[in-house]
Motif scaffolding. Structure first.
Motif, PDB file in Angstrom:
ATOM      1  N   ASP A 116       0.784  -1.430   0.090  1.00 33.12           N
ATOM      2  CA  ASP A 116       0.012  -0.039   0.010  1.00 33.12           C
ATOM      3  C   ASP A 116       0.957   1.243   0.093  1.00 33.12           C
ATOM      4  O   ASP A 116       0.155   2.326   0.485  1.00 33.12           O
ATOM      5  CB  ASP A 116      -0.941   0.162   1.387  1.00 33.12           C
ATOM      6  CG  ASP A 116      -0.352   0.088   2.471  1.00 33.12           C
ATOM      7  OD1 ASP A 116       1.019  -0.211   2.460  1.00 33.12           O
ATOM      8  OD2 ASP A 116      -0.976   0.120   3.765  1.00 33.12           O
ATOM      9  N   THR A 119      -0.327   4.806  -1.354  1.00 30.37           N
ATOM     10  CA  THR A 119      -1.444   5.489  -0.492  1.00 30.37           C
ATOM     11  C   THR A 119      -0.995   6.064   0.933  1.00 30.37           C
ATOM     12  O   THR A 119      -1.719   6.559   1.701  1.00 30.37           O
ATOM     13  CB  THR A 119      -2.359   4.405  -0.036  1.00 30.37           C
ATOM     14  OG1 THR A 119      -2.133   3.232   1.172  1.00 30.37           O
ATOM     15  CG2 THR A 119      -2.971   3.573  -1.108  1.00 30.37           C
ATOM     16  N   THR A 174      -6.459   4.961  -7.483  1.00 32.68           N
ATOM     17  CA  THR A 174      -7.491   3.967  -6.873  1.00 32.68           C
ATOM     18  C   THR A 174      -7.652   2.949  -7.915  1.00 32.68           C
ATOM     19  O   THR A 174      -7.680   1.864  -7.641  1.00 32.68           O
ATOM     20  CB  THR A 174      -8.794   4.636  -6.508  1.00 32.68           C
ATOM     21  OG1 THR A 174      -8.692   5.727  -5.579  1.00 32.68           O
ATOM     22  CG2 THR A 174      -9.951   3.683  -6.103  1.00 32.68           C
TER      23      THR A 174
END
Length: 409
Positions: A116, A119, A174
């Motif tokens: 991740d 992010t 996204t």
């Protein structure tokens, strides 16, 4: 339910809380694959194994990156799943961090697709190349490049593992990250605990399994930071097993770079004699043909003369269609065995559905591949006709099931 089935059921129930080193939990998939086999002797043999007998871990069943058919690769959760499915040998692909600590990651620069990090603004800012969306007007694809060597070990460990995927046509972050293939799942990707190489060693040791670390090719100039050479990197990998008191006989170090195998053979012969030379020459040499020995450079006899003991090519290199519609050993497989080389194949359960012929891993036998049951046909040919030592799998239960049924180690 017969008493043996009751005992197995109790072991399965307890398996979530306790590790039983002599049992394996297979789940429904291997039996689903048997159901999809064409009628014949192989289906009869595997059907006779039954669902309610005990299954045990086997070295023939090698965990590829954990259990990435369903779990984020190279995470603690994936390793635990592989262990529970009876993988006798568990893999950690080894890369290094900015502070030269070894970690489990398939590629030095895959953090943007396997974690991740994008992010996490504080860590994304440290990536070699930040996220850039696709531009349909110019044809530019979405991209990023985040490497283990961009982060310290502590920063790496703070990341969360996700299923390896990215959408090159995405115009937003996204959409770029939301790209897991439909035949995999994000069900277990909410927590993916990343691991250092030392933590992997400690975990696999506690599970009573064996180790197969792969020294990944660096994607930064070496020597890194001016002093960290390729040989330093190769030696550090072995040193961490020695420091943990792991016997060399329990370790199968791997590399796609022949120089690493030769280094271990010279400097660490106890480990080097079990080193696995991973063969991807088909991707590096357009002339390579698994049926034409003159295209193999170096050839099998030359590899053996250099001290190589174990060769590991992709599944397709070891097989070809036979005249009777069966799967038979390729020239590559026959020449390797003639030279005295042990063989390991990669990677089973990585192709999704086989309705389209199985793609890259099945390309030499595509005319024979009709559906998912043919996973077991290939496995049977690799074991019974090629004589492989083991098979890497993204879902080790399949190889564990087969090995138990046919008596493979």
């Amino acid at each position: 339910m017969r008493s043996s089935g009751l005992a197995t059921g109790l072991l399965l129930l307890l398996g979530g809380w306790a590790h039983a080193a002599d049992t394996a939990q297979l789940g429904p998939r291997p039996f689903y694959l048997v159901d999809r086999l064409a009628p014949g002797p192989l289906k009869d043999k595997l059907s006779a194994c039954g669902i309610d007998r005990p299954y045990t871990p086997r070295s023939f069943s090698i965990s590829h990156r954990g259990a990435p058919l369903m779990f984020p690769e190279h995470t603690r959760e994936g390793i635990m799943a592989a262990d529970r499915m009876g993988a006798g040998i568990i893999e950690c692909d080894v890369a290094f961090t900015k502070d030269r600590q070894l970690v489990c990651r398939h590629s030095q620069c895959d953090l943007h697709t396997t974690t991740d990090i994008l992010t996490r603004p504080d860590l994304a800012a440290k990536c070699t190349k930040g996220f850039e969306p696709a531009d349909p007007a110019t044809g530019r694809k979405a991209s990023a490049k985040c490497c283990t060597s961009d982060l310290t070990l502590a920063e790496f460990k703070s990341l969360n593992g996700k299923m390896d995927a990215a959408n090159p046509d995405a115009t937003s972050l996204t959409a770029y990250l939301d790209a897991t293939p439909r035949w995999r799942t994000d069900l277990y990707a909410t927590t993916g605990t990343l691991m250092s190489h030392k933590e992997y060693i400690a975990l696999v040791k506690s599970l009573g399994r064996k180790f197969t670390p792969e020294l990944k090719a660096p994607q930064v100039p070496m020597p890194f930071d001016g002093t960290y050479t390729q040989d330093s990197y190769a030696q550090q990998l072995i040193d961490e097993y020695k420091q943990a008191g792991i016997p060399a006989a329990d370790v199968y170090p791997q590399s796609f770079q022949l120089r690493d195998i030769l280094y271990w053979l010279e400097k660490e012969p106890a480990f080097g004699k079990q080193a696995v030379f991973l063969d991807d020459r088909d991707e590096r040499d357009k002339a390579f043909d698994s049926e034409k020995p003159e295209t193999w450079k170096p050839g099998m006899a030359e590899l053996a003369a250099k001290g190589v003991k174990i060769l590991a090519p992709p599944l397709w290199m070891l097989v070809r269609p036979g005249p009777d519609g069966e799967i038979e050993p390729s020239a590559y497989a026959r020449e390797a065995k003639a030279a005295g080389l042990g063989l390991i194949a990669w990677s089973l359960e990585r192709s999704g559905t086989l309705a389209d012929g199985g793609g890259y891993y099945y390309k030499s036998i595509k005319p024979l591949v009709k559906g998912d049951g043919d996973i077991l046909r290939l496995l049977d040919a690799l074991h019974g006709k090629v004589g492989v030592m083991g098979v890497f799998s993204d879902w080790p239960a399949t190889a564990t099931f087969y090995a138990n049924c046919v008596g493979a180690p």
